[in-house]
Design an enzyme around this catalytic site. Structure first.
Site, mmCIF file in Angstrom:
data_model
loop_
_atom_site.group_PDB
_atom_site.id
_atom_site.type_symbol
_atom_site.label_atom_id
_atom_site.label_comp_id
_atom_site.label_asym_id
_atom_site.label_seq_id
_atom_site.Cartn_x
_atom_site.Cartn_y
_atom_site.Cartn_z
ATOM 1 N N LYS A 128 -19.820 52.861 108.379
ATOM 2 C CA LYS A 128 -20.921 51.898 108.480
ATOM 3 C C LYS A 128 -21.819 52.090 107.280
ATOM 4 O O LYS A 128 -21.864 53.192 106.700
ATOM 5 C CB LYS A 128 -21.722 52.128 109.763
ATOM 6 C CG LYS A 128 -22.441 50.898 110.255
ATOM 7 C CD LYS A 128 -21.521 50.011 111.099
ATOM 8 C CE LYS A 128 -22.182 48.739 111.539
ATOM 9 N NZ LYS A 128 -21.354 48.054 112.545
ATOM 10 N N ASP A 168 -23.044 42.883 109.463
ATOM 11 C CA ASP A 168 -23.660 43.351 110.703
ATOM 12 C C ASP A 168 -25.026 42.640 110.723
ATOM 13 O O ASP A 168 -25.176 41.601 110.051
ATOM 14 C CB ASP A 168 -23.775 44.887 110.719
ATOM 15 C CG ASP A 168 -24.068 45.451 112.111
ATOM 16 O OD1 ASP A 168 -23.136 45.578 112.911
ATOM 17 O OD2 ASP A 168 -25.246 45.733 112.425
HETATM 18 N N1 GLU Z 1 -20.458 44.938 112.344
HETATM 19 C C1 GLU Z 1 -19.359 44.591 113.209
HETATM 20 C C2 GLU Z 1 -19.198 45.683 114.235
HETATM 21 O O1 GLU Z 1 -20.183 46.243 114.677
HETATM 22 C C3 GLU Z 1 -18.099 44.230 112.454
HETATM 23 C C4 GLU Z 1 -17.580 45.246 111.505
HETATM 24 C C5 GLU Z 1 -16.404 44.790 110.638
HETATM 25 O O2 GLU Z 1 -15.931 43.663 110.795
HETATM 26 O O3 GLU Z 1 -15.972 45.599 109.819
HETATM 27 O O4 GLU Z 1 -18.131 45.988 114.704
#
Ligand code: GLU
Length: 453
Positions: A128, A168
């Site tokens: 992340k 996100d």
């Molecule tokens: N931010 C999204 C999550 O919490 C998607 C992450 C992504 O597609 O890499 O899973």
């Protein structure tokens, strides 16, 4: 050492080595506690010190991001990429741009991402990233300059088979566009190092809708197991971003009625059902607050945050059959869930990451007449469709909307089935927290053992 002692000593160690990281500790507490039955049964995880290792990111990158605002002033921010686990695939997870972002928040999100990505059945590790930058009220040029400055640093650690960020909170199609443009200029590569791309430059159909649609597909699986459905049901939703909007859209498609949405200014209660097209215009095009909704829907009611009861989130006061928190972490506490339950709500599935506090989760898990779909399982449709975007990019292919949507449905069913089967295996049928966490963990932990230290 039994499972309980191994978990407690690991949590104690987190407190010592990461002081003050409260949301990370919350996420770790929730996950590790649910793994106890597995740890009691299998000593190999303790022998290989899997818990001690999995709670430490493989690599953490922190960097300064300075951009020039429209007034010509230099604006410095903190940028982060926490690469938690590459045991089962390249690092994968979104970027969050929000003033609340700090290392603690990114670590909690990255840690959850390991297990969520594993549950999808695809080969994706967990990561992340983000910055304490607030896109709200910024001009397009400011957003572009910030994204370019951010990518100047981020590009040193990402790549299509290394680490693949996506969106996100605060990072949508516009931001991914500017990030990708800069990535391409610096690296001279047109590859799938980001997902959530535009449809005519490598993006996948359904990616925009995927988290919201996937959330409802997951809730449908939960209900189907109990011979019930969402048809004709009244639903409350928090949030007004990507997840909330497309959860609303899918609810209508299956004959349910979403009556609320919320943002940082307050919440809308529209008893006739949320107008999704109006919501899309306000949030995706005009980028304005929800108080503007009632100008066009005069029968809807807007309640500002200042009018919420103390310590409560007002949106959960609206009576409903099913609730979908789709805003942010810890947006639903014990009081909120008690109000929902007493008003007749019998299903809650999480579109946001860790929206429920630990005591609210406990309340839901203990009620035998309540269905609880935890975030790592219920909101995995977004990252799963990012995985499908990576597959299409690697094969230089473009799948139809129907094909991607069908794959998404299959994946959400797989996540439900594996979580449910694992809950049965460990003697807690229907406990999707326990089932989902154990199923997600086991795959990653076994890969860590196979690959050595
Ligand atoms: N931010 C999204 C999550 O919490 C998607 C992450 C992504 O597609 O890499 O899973």
């Amino acid at each position: 050492m039994d499972g309980q002692s191994y978990v407690s000593s690991t949590l104690e160690r987190i407190k010592q080595i990461s002081p003050g990281q409260t949301v990370f500790l919350q996420a770790a507490t929730e996950i590790l506690n649910s793994l106890q039955p597995l740890l009691d049964k299998e000593s190999k995880y303790h022998k290989h010190r899997i818990l001690d290792r999995i709670v430490m990111p493989e690599r953490t990158t922190m960097f300064r991001v300075t951009y020039i605002n429209d007034k010509g002033e230099a604006c410095p921010h903190f940028g982060y990429r926490v690469q938690f686990s590459s045991a089962i695939g390249p690092y994968k997870g979104g970027l969050r741009f929000h003033p609340s972002v700090n290392l603690d928040v990114i670590k909690f999100l990255g840690f959850e991402q390991i297990f969520k990505n594993s549950l999808t059945g695809l080969s994706m590790g967990g990561a992340k990233g983000g910055a304490n930058f607030d896109p709200k009220g910024k001009s397009d040029s400011e957003i572009m300059r910030f994204c370019q400055a951010f990518m100047l640093e981020l590009q040193t650690v990402i790549g299509d088979v290394i680490d693949v960020p996506a969106g996100d909170i605060g990072v949508g199609g516009r931001e991914i566009g500017y990030l990708f443009g800069q990535y391409k200029k610096i690296t001279r590569r047109f590859d799938g190092a980001l997902t959530g791309k535009g449809l005519n430059w490598g993006g996948s159909l359904v990616r925009t809708e995927a988290t919201g649609y996937g959330l409802i597909y997951f809730a449908m699986e939960m209900l189907a197991k109990n011979n019930a459905s969402l048809e004709g049901k009244t639903c409350v939703i928090s949030g007004a971003g990507n997840v909330a909007i497309y959860a609303c859209e899918k609810l209508y498609q299956i004959g349910a009625k979403p009556v609320t949405v919320s943002d940082s200014t307050g919440y809308i209660y529209d008893k006739d059902g949320i107008d999704v097209e109006l919501l899309k215009r306000l949030k995706e095009v005009e980028r304005v607050g929800l108080q503007n909704y009632t100008k066009e829907r005069v029968n809807a009611k807007f309640t500002p945050v200042s009018a919420y009861p103390a310590g409560r989130n007002g949106v959960w006061d609206v009576p409903c059959d099913a609730a979908f928190p789709c805003a942010t972490q810890n947006e639903l506490n014990l009081e909120d869930i008690k109000v929902l339950y007493n008003n007749g709500c019998r299903l809650l599935a999480e579109g946001a990451n860790m929206p429920s506090t630990l005591d609210a989760m406990k309340f839901m898990s203990e009620k035998s007449d309540f269905l609880y779909g935890p975030a790592k399982a219920a909101n995995a449709g977004g990252v799963a469709t990012s995985g499908l975007e990576m597959s299409q990019n690697a094969g230089m292919l473009k799948w139809s909307f129907e094909k991607v949507d069908q794959e998404l449905q299959n994946i959400m069913k797989h996540i439900f089935d594996i979580s449910y089967e694992t809950s049965v295996e460990f003697g807690k049928p229907g406990d999707l927290v326990l089932g989902g966490n154990i199923a997600g963990f086991r795959k990653v932990a076994d890969a860590m053992i196979d690959q050595g230290y």
